[in-house]
Design a protein around this motif. Structure first.
Motif, short mmCIF file in Angstrom:
data_model
loop_
_atom_site.label_atom_id
_atom_site.label_comp_id
_atom_site.label_asym_id
_atom_site.label_seq_id
_atom_site.Cartn_x
_atom_site.Cartn_y
_atom_site.Cartn_z
N ALA A 248 0.83 -1.19 0.00
CA ALA A 248 0.00 0.00 0.00
C ALA A 248 0.87 1.25 0.00
O ALA A 248 1.85 1.33 0.75
N VAL A 249 0.51 2.20 -0.84
CA VAL A 249 1.15 3.51 -0.84
C VAL A 249 0.18 4.45 -0.12
O VAL A 249 -0.89 4.77 -0.65
N VAL A 250 0.54 4.86 1.09
CA VAL A 250 -0.36 5.63 1.95
C VAL A 250 0.37 6.83 2.54
O VAL A 250 1.46 6.67 3.11
N ASP A 251 -0.21 8.01 2.40
CA ASP A 251 0.29 9.21 3.06
C ASP A 251 -0.63 9.50 4.25
O ASP A 251 -1.82 9.70 4.08
N PHE A 252 -0.07 9.51 5.44
CA PHE A 252 -0.87 9.64 6.66
C PHE A 252 -1.21 11.08 7.02
O PHE A 252 -2.05 11.31 7.89
N LYS A 253 -0.59 12.07 6.39
CA LYS A 253 -0.65 13.45 6.89
C LYS A 253 -2.06 14.00 7.04
O LYS A 253 -2.36 14.69 8.00
N ARG A 254 -2.94 13.73 6.10
CA ARG A 254 -4.27 14.36 6.11
C ARG A 254 -5.38 13.36 6.38
O ARG A 254 -6.54 13.62 6.06
N GLY B 83 -5.29 14.33 0.80
CA GLY B 83 -5.56 15.60 0.13
C GLY B 83 -4.39 16.07 -0.69
O GLY B 83 -3.33 16.37 -0.16
N GLN B 84 -4.57 16.13 -2.01
CA GLN B 84 -3.49 16.53 -2.91
C GLN B 84 -3.96 17.65 -3.83
O GLN B 84 -5.13 17.70 -4.22
N SER B 85 -3.03 18.52 -4.19
CA SER B 85 -3.36 19.68 -5.01
C SER B 85 -3.33 19.34 -6.49
O SER B 85 -2.73 18.33 -6.90
N LEU B 86 -3.96 20.19 -7.28
CA LEU B 86 -4.07 19.97 -8.72
C LEU B 86 -2.73 19.68 -9.37
O LEU B 86 -2.59 18.73 -10.14
N TRP B 87 -1.72 20.49 -9.06
CA TRP B 87 -0.41 20.30 -9.71
C TRP B 87 0.27 19.01 -9.24
O TRP B 87 1.16 18.51 -9.90
N ASP B 88 -0.14 18.47 -8.08
CA ASP B 88 0.41 17.20 -7.61
C ASP B 88 -0.11 16.03 -8.44
O ASP B 88 0.64 15.13 -8.81
N LYS C 169 -7.99 20.81 -2.44
CA LYS C 169 -7.27 19.56 -2.21
C LYS C 169 -8.22 18.37 -2.32
O LYS C 169 -9.30 18.39 -1.73
N GLN C 170 -7.83 17.35 -3.06
CA GLN C 170 -8.67 16.19 -3.29
C GLN C 170 -8.06 14.96 -2.63
O GLN C 170 -6.89 14.65 -2.84
N PRO C 171 -8.87 14.22 -1.84
CA PRO C 171 -8.41 12.92 -1.38
C PRO C 171 -8.42 11.93 -2.55
O PRO C 171 -9.09 12.16 -3.56
N ALA C 172 -7.67 10.86 -2.42
CA ALA C 172 -7.61 9.87 -3.50
C ALA C 172 -7.58 8.47 -2.92
O ALA C 172 -6.85 8.19 -1.96
N VAL C 173 -8.36 7.60 -3.51
CA VAL C 173 -8.35 6.16 -3.22
C VAL C 173 -8.17 5.46 -4.55
O VAL C 173 -8.93 5.71 -5.49
N ALA C 174 -7.17 4.59 -4.67
CA ALA C 174 -6.89 3.96 -5.96
C ALA C 174 -6.38 2.55 -5.77
O ALA C 174 -5.88 2.18 -4.70
#
Length: 265
Positions: A158-164, A207-212, A238-243
């Motif tokens: 799993a690639v997971v960013d915990f920050k948000r 939550g990631q920004s458009l340019w990300d 900022k958009q969350p993402a599940v993939a």
């Protein structure tokens, strides 16, 4: 086969990354912006290099770069129907500033709220990911195609960013994860691209920004990946993402996340 414009874009991004980013690795200091994130001479140099090159090649298409003001971002996105470049000149600035060799340059072409072309280049590995809407995705010219997977969550990386993430969900992921192991590498654009190359099987970011995400998410989708986001069209919030690399895994992963995120309601 890549269209000529996409080939031209890949060469531009690669040259900018080599000249303005890789050449400065471990050679430049960082400073904090007002929002607390870092910026370096590599961010500014790469954005200026690509702004000039894109304007010369396509003078009628404006550019939205991360290192612009919010007012400039809003104005540009509101007038993007005829085309808009979206640039992150250094995705993974904190990694770059720390000497951690995992960062990228990300460029996308947006038309009428949809990303139609994307390029993400990793100058430390010389890996160039690219995609065109409806035409496929490539890594250094070789097509990226995710195979339908019967993998269960327990076998996934799993690639997971915990920050948000919410405290409830972050705790569940840390204490009782449904996957084999977890990575968080610090470049959203490369997160999407590495998923497109099947280097991870499931993904979550709070939550990631458009340019990300603009270029990387197109590359992942064109490789055959499945994702969910609150808005299909690009936006500045900022958009969350599940993939996941397959529809089956996406369903299992999203179901687990939703169950755990509301477990204390």
């Amino acid at each position: 086969m890549q269209h000529p414009q996409l080939q031209q874009l890949t060469e531009m991004v690669k040259q900018a990354a080599v000249n303005e980013v890789r050449s400065r690795f471990q050679q430049t200091d960082s400073r904090k912006k007002l929002d607390g994130t870092l910026i370096t001479a590599a961010d500014l140099g790469c954005q200026q290099w690509l702004t000039d090159a894109l304007k010369q090649a396509w003078p009628d298409i404006p550019l939205l770069g991360e290192e612009m003001t919010p007012a400039q971002h809003d104005q540009l996105l509101d007038n993007s129907d005829s085309g808009l470049w979206v640039l992150d000149p250094l995705d993974g600035t904190a990694n770059f500033a720390a000497g951690f060799p995992h960062f990228s340059v990300s460029l996308a072409l947006v038309q009428s709220g949809q990303v139609v072309q994307g390029v993400v280049y990793d100058p430390m590995r010389d890996e160039c990911f690219s995609a065109e809407q409806g035409e496929g995705a490539w890594l250094n010219g070789a097509r990226l195609e995710l195979s339908p997977s019967e993998t269960v969550l327990e076998e996934c990386i799993a690639v997971v960013d915990f920050k948000r993430l919410s405290p409830t969900l972050a705790t569940a992921l840390a204490v009782e994860p449904p996957f084999r192991s977890q990575r968080s590498l610090g470049s959203v654009a490369l997160d999407w691209c590495w998923m497109a190359a099947a280097r991870g099987q499931i993904y979550h970011h709070g939550g990631q920004s458009l340019w990300d995400y603009a270029a990387g998410r197109l590359i992942f989708a064109e490789a055959g990946g499945t994702f969910s986001a609150p808005e299909v069209k690009v936006s500045l919030g900022k958009q969350p993402a599940v993939a996941a690399v397959s529809k089956q895994l996406h369903h299992l992963w999203r179901t687990w996340l939703e169950r755990m995120d509301r477990s204390d309601d």
